[in-house]
Design an enzyme around this catalytic site. Sequence first.
Site, mmCIF file in Angstrom:
data_model
loop_
_atom_site.group_PDB
_atom_site.id
_atom_site.type_symbol
_atom_site.label_atom_id
_atom_site.label_comp_id
_atom_site.label_asym_id
_atom_site.label_seq_id
_atom_site.Cartn_x
_atom_site.Cartn_y
_atom_site.Cartn_z
ATOM 1 C CG ASN A 209 -4.052 -58.984 -24.783
ATOM 2 O OD1 ASN A 209 -5.025 -58.289 -25.061
ATOM 3 N ND2 ASN A 209 -2.904 -58.454 -24.341
ATOM 4 C CE LYS A 289 5.553 -66.869 -43.770
ATOM 5 N NZ LYS A 289 4.673 -67.133 -44.933
ATOM 6 C CE LYS A 341 1.583 -55.486 -10.641
ATOM 7 N NZ LYS A 341 1.489 -55.794 -12.066
#
Length: 402
Positions: A209, A289, A341
């Site tokens: 990210n 790969k 949480k």
Amino acid sequence: MMEGKNILLGVSGGIAAYKACALASKLTQKGADVRVMMTENSREFVAPLTFQALTRNPVYIDTFDEKDPEKIAHVDVADWADIILLAPATANIIGKIAGGIADGMLATTLLASKADVYIAPAMNVNMYAHPAVVRNMKQLEEWGYHFIEPGAGYLACGWVGKGRLEEPEQIIHTIEQHQSRDLLLLGKKVLISAGPTREDVDPVRFFTNRSSGRMGYALAEEAANLGAEVTLVTGPTELKLTNDAIKQVDVITAEEMFHVMHEHFPSSDIVIKAAAVADYRPKQVYKDKMKKQEEGLTIEMVRTKDILKSLGEMKNGQYLVGFAAETSNPLEYGRKKLTSKNLDAIVINNVSSEGAGFGGATNIVTYLNKFNQQHEVSLASKHVVAGEILRFIDRDMKDEEG
């Protein structure tokens, strides 16, 4: 707070240099050992002899005036200083420090020192607002330099506005206040996660990210500056810590971060999960790969372990703080995350807002604790935002204790 402190007073070339005389005198009267270093231009306004008389110490004016052959003067005084105070700080000296230019003794000493640096700017109101000066001050602030804002009023140039050197008494008061809270977290063990994780597809490709790790690193460095014993668990970033006392643990995947965070969690007092951990990983990781194909490609993803939720479930006295980086309805989603949480607080930011996105040097956040007390931190460098977050945490913990 100034008793016994070694203070290097850097004086640069502005008309406000005359106020530095009173500043040197008042610091000396408070019991500080004050040494003065003057730029060439500052000596057009005040003679070195004035500062020598006020501080009863020699005045530094020339990089190459090495009186003691066993020491390099600018390195020696850089190591000696507990605090470096630039007053007045002109646009010129601010620009040199921000640009890493060492063409005079004062600029050279600043580059060589690890002391706390306080900068009290003084200049024309339009110079103070110039984009180049603003940029340079933001850069220095990001690096951990502390600014003492100038006052507003009639300036020597004839303009009326912001740019007048703050009064000596207020400069000293500001430094004393800052120094007195420097050890807010003394004795506390702080565990912080930072950066992204990488989830391999094959030996060449991975999912990740946009997190740079800047916020987590800023939190780690500010916590260490406040006296905490800090462990930073970081995913892959290009950042380097500036504080050698911080214990750094490098991880790559969400699974690795899960195990390291759980390993250190029981012995921690404060845990801040600032890392942007991958929510999913490829179900299959190829040993070789993957070759390009004519048709489209589908990769099956599976959920990673929820680190923050698992820490919330095992919490036993730790003060647990999460981050919520959102692009829509940030407060709504942040509140849900805080509750679901079992967090003590959450730091919420809208990463689509200008100045608050991934990779930047600044942030804008809302700090929300489990008692629904909400604090806004407006646009500022990530180091400044980190300091505010840590002060909110410290205050909340003290409120709970009594």
